[in-house]
Design a protein around this motif. Structure first.
Motif, PDB file in Angstrom:
ATOM      1  N   VAL A 257      10.932  54.474  57.291  1.00 46.95           N
ATOM      2  CA  VAL A 257      12.184  53.788  56.953  1.00 46.95           C
ATOM      3  C   VAL A 257      13.142  53.832  58.133  1.00 46.95           C
ATOM      4  O   VAL A 257      13.744  52.811  58.531  1.00 46.95           O
ATOM      5  N   ALA A 258      13.261  55.043  58.719  1.00 43.16           N
ATOM      6  CA  ALA A 258      14.138  55.199  59.885  1.00 43.16           C
ATOM      7  C   ALA A 258      13.640  54.346  61.048  1.00 43.16           C
ATOM      8  O   ALA A 258      14.426  53.702  61.759  1.00 43.16           O
ATOM      9  N   LEU A 259      12.313  54.335  61.257  1.00 44.00           N
ATOM     10  CA  LEU A 259      11.721  53.573  62.357  1.00 44.00           C
ATOM     11  C   LEU A 259      11.979  52.074  62.189  1.00 44.00           C
ATOM     12  O   LEU A 259      12.313  51.368  63.151  1.00 44.00           O
ATOM     13  N   ALA A 260      11.860  51.597  60.936  1.00 41.40           N
ATOM     14  CA  ALA A 260      12.072  50.167  60.677  1.00 41.40           C
ATOM     15  C   ALA A 260      13.502  49.755  61.008  1.00 41.40           C
ATOM     16  O   ALA A 260      13.740  48.704  61.623  1.00 41.40           O
ATOM     17  N   VAL A 261      14.451  50.597  60.618  1.00 43.62           N
ATOM     18  CA  VAL A 261      15.869  50.301  60.906  1.00 43.62           C
ATOM     19  C   VAL A 261      16.109  50.279  62.411  1.00 43.62           C
ATOM     20  O   VAL A 261      16.794  49.378  62.950  1.00 43.62           O
ATOM     21  N   ILE A 262      15.522  51.272  63.092  1.00 37.68           N
ATOM     22  CA  ILE A 262      15.738  51.386  64.543  1.00 37.68           C
ATOM     23  C   ILE A 262      15.122  50.203  65.287  1.00 37.68           C
ATOM     24  O   ILE A 262      15.708  49.649  66.216  1.00 37.68           O
ATOM     25  N   ILE A 263      13.901  49.812  64.888  1.00 35.69           N
ATOM     26  CA  ILE A 263      13.241  48.667  65.539  1.00 35.69           C
ATOM     27  C   ILE A 263      14.060  47.385  65.334  1.00 35.69           C
ATOM     28  O   ILE A 263      14.201  46.555  66.235  1.00 35.69           O
ATOM     29  N   TYR A 264      14.622  47.262  64.119  1.00 36.90           N
ATOM     30  CA  TYR A 264      15.450  46.076  63.833  1.00 36.90           C
ATOM     31  C   TYR A 264      16.661  46.027  64.774  1.00 36.90           C
ATOM     32  O   TYR A 264      16.986  44.981  65.373  1.00 36.90           O
ATOM     33  N   LEU A 265      17.300  47.183  64.929  1.00 36.89           N
ATOM     34  CA  LEU A 265      18.472  47.240  65.807  1.00 36.89           C
ATOM     35  C   LEU A 265      18.080  47.035  67.272  1.00 36.89           C
ATOM     36  O   LEU A 265      18.801  46.401  68.040  1.00 36.89           O
TER      37      LEU A 265
END
Length: 596
Positions: A257-265
């Protein structure tokens, strides 16, 4: 044993300390291999930007060679780390097994009375192997993956510190998952190890009593016992597997979940040209590479908790008090005079209650046995005969009163010097799976010549059958002496006692299970053995002790009568009653309780 997790783990690591050099080599290899991990995403940025964007010939030429070099160093370091840590792990298991076995040899008889053999075997064969990962590989995995995570996090901070700090938000959630799973793993590991002990016990009993199982048709019953115990073991193992299986996915889900948010940003930043293509891919690669070490770090909790649960079992055994041996007097060769004064003894259970005595076995026993005298102990089953004999070599300690040998309180004598003066021949002869010669010379602290062994075997009437074997004294007797008959085993035990030449002799039902022919040989051997020795004879068959200097009749833990065979018959008391029961018509139908 109430050690905290950290105390338990530090104690476990103390067994690694003697091999710290090899362990350090493993740590070094691990650190080198781990250090190469962050180099791969770090190379992505200059390699992609230098080749596809800037078309740099130097980068194009040297980038593949650098990758090969990184993997070469990583492979060598990884081999050294893996080999070294396995070497240390096997050494730790060997040392623990050795210490546990030495402890077993010193534990008091009461400990064996209260613990199943299968559970003790399981501790040495199964539990101890579970500590290896906790003591060794868990450390190296922790160090390796911590270095990898630190390296990758450092690179991520260098590339984009804002996005990297955002990723740390998941840390509390990951810690909570790991803590919850660890508790379940430790509990299920304890249950699994106990179940393994029960399985071992069923196997040990079924194999040891295979004749009884076959003769009484107990196959189905034993199969049900085995199935029940193995099913319990399977259920505990599945609880352990469920906890372990849930651990990694839950942690990975939080991280994803954290990785997905970071990749999006990060993608949004790339659109505004805030980062290059190489920088973006390097960041994403480093983030993805973080999942593997995080997975391994969360996965080691299974091995850690299993190892710590096993360590509890191992240290519980190691911390059990050995036989008390506070004696300071080494008596040398005794004359053999025994004196028993107001002796009381009660068997104790493992209960923590103050009133934990099972029963009073002996009450106010007073007896004087001059050196060289033969004293027979008779009475009904449970009257205290064997208990009294077991107190002489200090297999148990009296509750009150005392026993002296040549005027020395047994508690003042060292166990080694006391037991060096005592030989035992019992109804249940225990022979080791070795040669006849080795069994006769068993326990001798000096070099024993073949002629001495032959002389002892001859005196015990054992050479008569030993010569019939093709290999003679070098014949292997099998487990518990299975290749020999009961009478032959008894004569080997008598030969062992003759060779020991101890001044005090205990004969515990030495002829009760023999046929007439075997008893004739054994009785003749015993008469040779008893000459010049202080002898305590425990017998149900009163015909075997008629020649004793004195006969002590025990009844419910107390001395009922003392005298010679003829004196006691004349008294017409307890002994005369036992004698008439045994020698009356149909005595073979009298229950063992009545025969004593």
């Amino acid at each position: 044993m109430n050690l905290s997790t950290s105390q338990l783990y530090l104690r476990l690591l103390s067994y690694v300390k003697p091999y710290w050099r090899v362990f350090a080599a493993s740590i070094l290899g691990t650190a080198i291999a781990a250090a190469t991990e962050p180099l791969l995403p770090a190379l992505l940025k200059p390699m992609l930007d230098g080749t596809f964007v800037q078309k740099d010939d130097f980068v194009i030429r040297w980038a593949p060679l650098i990758i090969i070099l990184i993997f070469l160093v990583r492979g060598i370091a990884g081999f050294v780390a893996t080999y070294a840590i396995n070497w240390v792990g096997n050494k730790v298991v060997m040392d623990l097994r050795g210490e546990m076995f030495r402890k077993l040899l010193t534990l008091p008889t009461a400990y064996y009375d209260n613990h199943a053999t299968g559970n003790l075997i399981s501790k040495l064969t199964f539990d101890v192997t579970q500590v290896t990962a906790a003591a060794t590989s868990v450390v190296t995995v922790t160090i390796r993956d911590s270095i990898i995570i630190a390296g990758l996090m450092g690179w991520l901070l260098y590339l984009n510190w804002k996005l990297t700090l955002l990723s740390l938000i998941v840390t509390p959630a990951v810690a909570l998952v790991i803590y919850t799973i660890n508790r379940r793993l430790r509990n299920s590991s304890r249950d699994s190890q106990r179940a393994m002990g029960n399985v071992t016990q069923v196997i040990e009993e079924s194999v040891g009593a295979h004749k009884v199982v076959k003769l009484f048709g107990g196959q189905q019953y034993e199969e049900q016992r085995f199935t029940s115990e193995t099913n319990w073991m399977r259920r505990h193992a599945m609880k352990q597997a469920a906890a372990a299986a849930a651990n990694v996915p839950l942690v990975q889900l939080v991280a994803a979940v954290a990785l997905a948010v970071i990749i999006y940003l990060a993608t949004a930043q790339a659109k505004t040209d805030a980062t290059s293509v190489g920088g973006f891919l390097s960041f994403v690669a480093a983030m993805l590479m973080l999942t593997a070490p995080i997975k391994r770090l969360t996965g080691i909790s299974e091995h850690m908790q299993r190892g710590l649960a096993a360590a509890e079992s191992v240290f519980e055994l190691l911390d059990t008090a050995s036989e008390p041996d506070a004696g300071t007097v080494a008596i040398g060769r005794a004359r053999g005079a025994l004196h028993i004064e107001h002796l009381n003894f009660a068997y104790q259970s493992e209960s923590t209650d103050e009133k934990s005595a099972i029963r009073q076995a002996l009450s106010d026993i007073c007896l004087d046995i001059p050196a060289g005298q033969t004293v027979a102990l008779v009475g009904a089953s449970g009257s205290g005969k064997s208990t009294l004999a077991n107190l002489v070599p200090r297999f148990y300690l009296p509750g009150s009163g005392r026993i002296t040998l040549d005027g020395h309180n047994l508690n003042e004598l060292t166990l080694t010097s006391l037991r060096a003066n005592i030989a035992l021949v019992s109804q249940e002869v225990l022979l080791f799976n070795d040669t006849l010669a080795a069994n006769i010379a068993y326990g001798q602290t000096r070099a024993v010549s073949e002629s001495e062994i032959v002389a002892a075997a001859t005196a015990a009437h054992a050479m008569e059958f030993i010569r019939e074997w093709p290999e003679g004294l070098n014949t292997l007797v099998g487990e518990r002496g299975v290749k020999l008959s009961g009478g032959q085993r008894q004569r080997i035990a008598i030969a062992r006692a003759i060779l020991k030449d101890a001044p005090v002799l205990i004969l515990d039902e030495a002829t009760s299970a023999l046929d007439s022919e075997s008893e004739r040989h054994v009785q003749a051997a015993l008469e040779t053995l008893m000459q010049g020795r202080t002898t305590l004879v425990i017998a149900h068959r009163l015909s075997t002790i008629e020649k004793a200097d004195r006969i002590v009749v025990l009844h419910k833990g107390e001395i009922a009568e003392i005298g010679t065979h003829s004196e006691l018959l004349a008294k017409n008391g307890v002994y005369a009653q036992l004698h008439s029961v045994q020698f009356s018509p149909g005595a073979h139908l009298i229950p063992q309780d009545a025969q004593g």
